[in-house]
Scaffold this active site. Structure first.
Site, PDB file in Angstrom:
ATOM      1  CE  LYS A   1      -4.579  -2.892  -9.670  1.00 24.83           C
ATOM      2  NZ  LYS A   1      -3.889  -2.490  -8.656  1.00 24.83           N
TER       3      LYS A   1
ATOM      4  CB  ALA B   1      -0.766   3.317  -7.874  1.00 24.38           C
ATOM      5  N   GLY B   2      -0.808   5.706  -5.471  1.00 32.05           N
ATOM      6  CA  GLY B   2      -0.223   6.922  -5.083  1.00 32.05           C
ATOM      7  C   GLY B   2      -1.000   7.787  -4.210  1.00 32.05           C
TER       8      GLY B   2
ATOM      9  CG  ASN C   1      -2.521  -2.556   0.112  1.00 29.94           C
ATOM     10  OD1 ASN C   1      -3.278  -3.125   0.929  1.00 29.94           O
ATOM     11  ND2 ASN C   1      -1.216  -2.467   0.665  1.00 29.94           N
ATOM     12  CB  THR C   2       0.852   1.875   0.544  1.00 32.01           C
ATOM     13  OG1 THR C   2       1.237   0.872  -0.156  1.00 32.01           O
ATOM     14  CG2 THR C   2       1.904   2.096   1.560  1.00 32.01           C
TER      15      THR C   2
END
Length: 260
Positions: A103, A190-191, A212-213
């Site tokens: 990635k 992301a997001g 992830n988050t």
């Protein structure tokens, strides 16, 4: 009828059943990370080469908790702000673990963590020529996505919102345009903040979602991982089913003719 059991997707010659990819950052420990991964049903896990120990046997290793023979490791270049840094990082990853499916992300600056597309495209070209198979983090721009594909990206990964923001997909129009124009897999990267965000991405026709988050910072990461698994599956099923058309006015489910 296409079902979840046979609705697979492929990237760079590898085939996966799960359309969810999860990360390895921000968890309280490797045990929690491994438990969340299992609950998510993901088959691919992304690892920041600079931040996670995968080579020093004297220190705790992710591979002790997440078996690289069972899961596909996807080394990433998180924290790289130039093409040269990203290229060097992935060369080291290949030396350490033999990985060529990687990635790539080349960030523009630290406040927004938006990609620097000039450096990203340059790195993609170099890596592709060296035999890497880069899955590439990019802006949600169909022109940039096409340029990455032309440069050798095996997948394009437009952001839904800034990394770690949890804001959800902010521009569904451009994500849909990227999906319509791409000949390689498209994954939102992301997001994502919660399960409905993941479902939206899949309903737009994306091949998968990377997060992830949203899992790691949930109050109950393992439960959130399970929710994300179900959301990705539901969004995919909704996309395949074909949603109803949008109408400006009401349309009754039962006919009004014959009422007494």
């Amino acid at each position: 009828m296409t079902t979840q059991s046979n609705d697979s997707w492929s990237v760079a010659g590898q085939t996966f059943t799960s359309r969810l990819i999860v990360g390895t950052g921000k968890y309280k420990d490797f045990e929690e990370n491994a438990a969340a991964l299992e609950a998510s049903g993901a088959e691919m896990i992304t690892v920041a080469v600079r931040r996670v120990n995968v080579t020093d046997p004297k220190a705790p290793m992710l591979t002790d908790y997440i078996d690289p023979k069972k899961y596909t490791y996807l080394p990433n270049t998180a924290g790289c702000f130039t093409a040269d840094d990203a290229i060097r990082t992935l060369r080291l990853a290949r030396e350490a673990g033999g990985w060529d499916l990687v990635k790539l992300e080349v960030l523009g600056e630290a406040r927004t963590l938006y990609p620097n597309m000039v450096e990203t495209i340059r790195a993609t070209e170099v890596l592709a020529k060296e035999g890497f198979k880069p899955m590439v983090y990019c802006v949600d721009d169909p022109i940039a996505a096409q340029q990455l594909e032309d440069a050798g990206a095996v997948a394009v990964m437009p952001l839904g919102a800034p990394i770690g923001s949890g804001l959800g997909i902010q521009n569904q129009v451009t994500i849909r345009l990227i999906v319509e124009g791409a000949k390689v897999p498209v994954l939102v990267d992301a997001g994502v903040g919660t399960a409905s965000d993941a479902a939206v991405g899949m309903e737009l026709g994306c091949d998968g979602i990377l997060m992830n988050t949203a899992i790691a910072e949930a109050k109950e990461p393992v439960r959130m991982a399970r929710a994300m698994k179900l959301a990705v599956e539901a969004g995919r099923e909704a996309y395949l089913a074909g949603r109803m058309g949008r109408r400006k006015y009401a349309d009754p489910s039962s006919p009004l003719a014959g009422l007494i």
